[in-house]
Design a protein around this motif. Structure first.
Motif, PDB file in Angstrom:
ATOM      1  N   TYR A 174      55.815  36.621  20.870  1.00  0.00           N
ATOM      2  CA  TYR A 174      56.414  37.738  21.659  1.00  0.00           C
ATOM      3  C   TYR A 174      57.353  37.042  22.509  1.00  0.00           C
ATOM      4  CZ  TYR A 174      52.908  41.526  20.333  1.00  0.00           C
ATOM      5  OH  TYR A 174      52.376  42.406  19.769  1.00  0.00           O
ATOM      6  N   ALA A 175      56.972  35.708  22.844  1.00  0.00           N
ATOM      7  CA  ALA A 175      58.110  35.289  23.808  1.00  0.00           C
ATOM      8  C   ALA A 175      59.475  34.563  22.775  1.00  0.00           C
ATOM      9  CB  ALA A 175      57.588  33.623  24.318  1.00  0.00           C
ATOM     10  N   LEU A 176      59.055  34.383  21.635  1.00  0.00           N
ATOM     11  CA  LEU A 176      60.381  34.188  20.604  1.00  0.00           C
ATOM     12  C   LEU A 176      61.041  35.415  20.272  1.00  0.00           C
ATOM     13  CD1 LEU A 176      58.696  31.780  18.030  1.00  0.00           C
ATOM     14  CD2 LEU A 176      60.565  31.212  19.549  1.00  0.00           C
ATOM     15  N   GLU A 177      60.256  36.483  20.192  1.00  0.00           N
ATOM     16  CA  GLU A 177      60.989  37.634  19.813  1.00  0.00           C
ATOM     17  C   GLU A 177      61.991  38.267  20.849  1.00  0.00           C
ATOM     18  OE1 GLU A 177      59.877  42.375  18.863  1.00  0.00           O
ATOM     19  OE2 GLU A 177      58.605  41.379  19.872  1.00  0.00           O
ATOM     20  N   ARG A 178      61.315  38.065  22.099  1.00  0.00           N
ATOM     21  CA  ARG A 178      62.363  38.263  23.577  1.00  0.00           C
ATOM     22  C   ARG A 178      63.404  37.492  23.527  1.00  0.00           C
ATOM     23  NH1 ARG A 178      58.393  38.110  26.736  1.00  0.00           N
ATOM     24  NH2 ARG A 178      58.406  36.018  27.454  1.00  0.00           N
ATOM     25  N   LEU A 179      63.030  36.355  23.188  1.00  0.00           N
ATOM     26  CA  LEU A 179      64.295  35.110  23.162  1.00  0.00           C
ATOM     27  C   LEU A 179      65.223  35.634  22.117  1.00  0.00           C
ATOM     28  CD1 LEU A 179      65.490  32.506  24.311  1.00  0.00           C
ATOM     29  CD2 LEU A 179      64.088  31.284  22.685  1.00  0.00           C
ATOM     30  N   GLY A 180      64.947  35.877  21.136  1.00  0.00           N
ATOM     31  CA  GLY A 180      65.956  36.495  20.268  1.00  0.00           C
ATOM     32  C   GLY A 180      66.503  37.704  20.332  1.00  0.00           C
ATOM     33  N   GLN A 181      65.966  38.521  21.010  1.00  0.00           N
ATOM     34  CA  GLN A 181      66.837  39.963  21.365  1.00  0.00           C
ATOM     35  C   GLN A 181      67.737  39.337  22.381  1.00  0.00           C
ATOM     36  OE1 GLN A 181      66.097  42.446  19.589  1.00  0.00           O
ATOM     37  NE2 GLN A 181      67.787  43.773  20.973  1.00  0.00           N
ATOM     38  N   THR A 182      67.524  38.395  23.308  1.00  0.00           N
ATOM     39  CA  THR A 182      68.602  38.283  24.496  1.00  0.00           C
ATOM     40  C   THR A 182      69.461  37.127  24.316  1.00  0.00           C
ATOM     41  OG1 THR A 182      67.018  36.535  25.330  1.00  0.00           O
ATOM     42  CG2 THR A 182      66.835  38.791  26.145  1.00  0.00           C
ATOM     43  N   ALA A 183      69.493  36.447  23.001  1.00  0.00           N
ATOM     44  CA  ALA A 183      70.133  35.202  22.536  1.00  0.00           C
ATOM     45  C   ALA A 183      70.267  35.455  21.177  1.00  0.00           C
ATOM     46  CB  ALA A 183      69.360  34.038  22.786  1.00  0.00           C
ATOM     47  N   PRO A 184      71.502  36.246  20.728  1.00  0.00           N
ATOM     48  CA  PRO A 184      71.766  36.560  19.421  1.00  0.00           C
ATOM     49  C   PRO A 184      71.834  35.197  18.709  1.00  0.00           C
ATOM     50  CG  PRO A 184      72.925  38.362  20.922  1.00  0.00           C
ATOM     51  CD  PRO A 184      72.292  37.166  21.932  1.00  0.00           C
ATOM     52  N   THR A 185      72.643  34.274  19.250  1.00  0.00           N
ATOM     53  CA  THR A 185      73.061  33.251  18.422  1.00  0.00           C
ATOM     54  C   THR A 185      71.817  32.282  17.811  1.00  0.00           C
ATOM     55  OG1 THR A 185      73.232  31.842  20.371  1.00  0.00           O
ATOM     56  CG2 THR A 185      75.265  33.010  19.455  1.00  0.00           C
ATOM     57  N   HIS A 186      70.479  32.453  18.369  1.00  0.00           N
ATOM     58  CA  HIS A 186      69.561  31.896  18.040  1.00  0.00           C
ATOM     59  C   HIS A 186      68.468  32.621  17.218  1.00  0.00           C
ATOM     60  CE1 HIS A 186      70.197  28.284  20.977  1.00  0.00           C
ATOM     61  NE2 HIS A 186      70.916  29.557  21.436  1.00  0.00           N
ATOM     62  N   ARG A 187      68.877  33.721  16.762  1.00  0.00           N
ATOM     63  CA  ARG A 187      68.096  34.854  16.108  1.00  0.00           C
ATOM     64  C   ARG A 187      67.335  34.155  14.814  1.00  0.00           C
ATOM     65  NH1 ARG A 187      70.851  40.825  17.166  1.00  0.00           N
ATOM     66  NH2 ARG A 187      70.097  40.687  19.252  1.00  0.00           N
ATOM     67  N   GLN A 188      68.615  33.236  13.907  1.00  0.00           N
ATOM     68  CA  GLN A 188      68.296  32.929  12.725  1.00  0.00           C
ATOM     69  C   GLN A 188      67.101  31.884  13.067  1.00  0.00           C
ATOM     70  OE1 GLN A 188      68.708  34.007   9.411  1.00  0.00           O
ATOM     71  NE2 GLN A 188      67.321  32.572   9.098  1.00  0.00           N
ATOM     72  N   THR A 189      67.205  31.014  13.860  1.00  0.00           N
ATOM     73  CA  THR A 189      66.201  30.135  14.272  1.00  0.00           C
ATOM     74  C   THR A 189      64.962  30.615  14.538  1.00  0.00           C
ATOM     75  OG1 THR A 189      67.887  28.602  14.930  1.00  0.00           O
ATOM     76  CG2 THR A 189      65.806  28.020  15.784  1.00  0.00           C
ATOM     77  N   ILE A 190      64.882  31.411  15.306  1.00  0.00           N
ATOM     78  CA  ILE A 190      63.553  32.211  15.734  1.00  0.00           C
ATOM     79  C   ILE A 190      63.037  32.913  14.338  1.00  0.00           C
ATOM     80  CG2 ILE A 190      62.641  34.077  16.901  1.00  0.00           C
ATOM     81  CD1 ILE A 190      64.632  33.418  19.081  1.00  0.00           C
ATOM     82  N   VAL A 191      63.909  33.351  13.410  1.00  0.00           N
ATOM     83  CA  VAL A 191      63.273  34.061  12.296  1.00  0.00           C
ATOM     84  C   VAL A 191      62.700  32.870  11.342  1.00  0.00           C
ATOM     85  CG1 VAL A 191      63.933  35.241   9.985  1.00  0.00           C
ATOM     86  CG2 VAL A 191      64.734  35.970  12.280  1.00  0.00           C
ATOM     87  N   ASP A 192      63.472  31.813  11.418  1.00  0.00           N
ATOM     88  CA  ASP A 192      63.021  30.571  10.741  1.00  0.00           C
ATOM     89  C   ASP A 192      61.431  30.181  11.223  1.00  0.00           C
ATOM     90  OD1 ASP A 192      65.215  30.643   9.179  1.00  0.00           O
ATOM     91  OD2 ASP A 192      66.268  29.096  10.175  1.00  0.00           O
TER      92      ASP A 192
END
Length: 440
Positions: A174-192
């Motif tokens: 859930y922390a990764l999901e929240r981070l991905g929602q607030t930082a769009p440039t890091h979304r692919q990294t979080i998905v990975d």
């Protein structure tokens, strides 16, 4: 330098100036000085712009070059000289000498004021330069602080995923999901990262208990209970891990879910929760009751993936390669109305216990099902194939699958393909020779 100019002008005011001024005007030095002054100011302004344009990434203003200072002083001196050269000859006809001296002193003051004005303009340029670099430095500092905070949150979340406690791992997701929602440039990294977690080896839970040997009743039950304890503990851990993995799957599905109709995806702005352009890498993953309905992926890699339970890809969109090579579907594989804009590869895949449903699917590129195995019904009814259709070597284990008897359905293959029965049962897909059906 201004002091030296002031002293020189005061001396000229006391002594004869008109001769020097007349000589300067005679040789047309004033236009020359005007050109020099304009060039100096233009060069200074250009230098300030080049040093303060957005490409500059330095946190502090670069040092001023010596020749830049020379140009600025030249501009000030030129302003004083031109003002004096234009105004001083006007005092030559004034009588008496005392009054002429006073007028010349006023001219000197005016010239110094003109020089001060040019100097003030240069000062304003320097102040603008300093302020611009200060703003850039502040912006860069804030950006660095934000990146450090994101890195810290990301590191903490990844550490939580490595915890031995299931609740801690859930918190990390859930922390990764929240981070991905607030930082769009890091979304692919979080998905990975989430995909990498799902690729980790996993054995689903089971309720079976090890079988005991032939022992007296009391000893048998005691031995059975002793053997069941570690099994129950391991099974409980698997159930907890199952919840973590199901949560990871739901997070991916929630942010790949595209509510826009396929015909409007190029025109309508997506929902803010949709992580557009995400690439999925779930090769060799175990994906239980996988639900990616209405999901939109830039690219998807499901090679050698195992799908215990249903695998729902209804209305999904694959912008590029969709690779399901050697994947195993142990339940309903539903790709109804899905769109494959790139190559769709299902070679060597296995479909059983629920059928393979590709009704009304669209294949814009090649559709590769070579050497795939269909243990239950396979339906490609109303599917659209705009590229090559490759089913050579695909095998059907039963010509009459279980769902045929239960629901009255039968195999529905792409145009140009049919099943050639095999001696031991089942059959192999073969391309229809259209020349045999041509009329003489």
């Amino acid at each position: 330098m201004l002091i030296a100019i002031s002293v020189g002008l005061l001396l000229v005011a006391v002594f004869s100036w008109h001769r020097l001024a007349a000589l300067a005007l005679r040789i047309q030095i004033v236009p020359l000085l005007l050109v020099i002054a304009a060039a100096a100011c233009a060069a200074a302004a250009g230098k300030v712009y080049r040093r303060t344009r957005p490409q500059q990434e330095s946190h502090s203003a670069p040092p001023i070059r010596w020749w830049w200072a020379v140009l600025a002083f030249t501009a000030v001196g030129a302003a004083v000289w031109i003002s004096t050269a234009l105004l001083m000859p006007q005092t030559d006809g004034i009588r008496p000498n005392l009054e002429r001296t006073k007028q010349r002193i006023d001219v000197v003051r005016t010239s110094l004021a003109a020089g001060a004005g040019v100097g003030a303009a240069v000062t304003v340029l320097l102040a603008f330069r300093r302020q611009h670099h200060h703003e850039k430095a502040t912006e860069q500092t804030e950006h660095d602080a934000t990146e450090r905070r994101i890195t810290e949150l990301y590191t903490q979340a990844v550490e939580q995923l490595g915890s031995s406690q299931a609740p801690v791992r859930l918190g990390g997701l859930y922390a990764l999901e929240r981070l991905g929602q607030t930082a769009p440039t890091h979304r692919q990294t979080i998905v990975d990262v989430i995909c990498a977690y799902l690729r980790m080896p996993y054995t689903p839970p089971t309720d079976s208990v090890p079988t005991g040997q032939s022992l007296p009743a009391k000893l048998y039950h005691a031995a059975q209970a002793a053997r069941a304890l570690p099994h129950r503990k391991a099974n409980a851990e698997r159930r907890q891990e199952l919840q973590v993995r199901m949560t990871a799957q739901r997070i991916l599905a929630a942010h790949l879910h595209d509510k826009r109709p396929q015909e409007e995806q190029e025109l309508v702005t997506p929902n803010e929760r949709f992580w557009e352009g995400s690439r999925i890498d779930l090769n060799h993953a175990t994906l239980i009751d996988f639900d990616f309905r209405n999901c939109h992926m830039a690219q998807a890699d499901f090679r050698d993936a195992t799908f215990p339970g249903s695998a729902l890809f209804k209305d999904a969109t694959f912008d590029d390669l969709a690779n399901f090579t050697s994947s195993a579907f142990d339940g309903s594989a539903v790709f109804t109305k899905s769109t494959f804009k790139g190559s769709a590869r299902f070679a060597d895949s296995t479909f059983k216990n629920g059928g393979a449903w590709f009704r009304e699917a669209t294949f814009d590129d090649e559709a590769v099902f070579m050497y795939a195995t269909f243990d239950d019904i396979a339906s490609f009814k109303d599917a659209t194939f705009n590229g090559d259709t490759l089913f050579a070597g695909a095998r059907v284990t039963r010509l009459v699958p279980p769902l045929s008897n239960e629901m009255g359905l039968s195999h529905e293959w792409p145009p140009g393909w049919t099943v050639s029965p095999a001696p031991g049962g089942g059959g192999t897909l073969q391309e229809v020779d259209t020349q045999q059906h041509e009329e003489p």
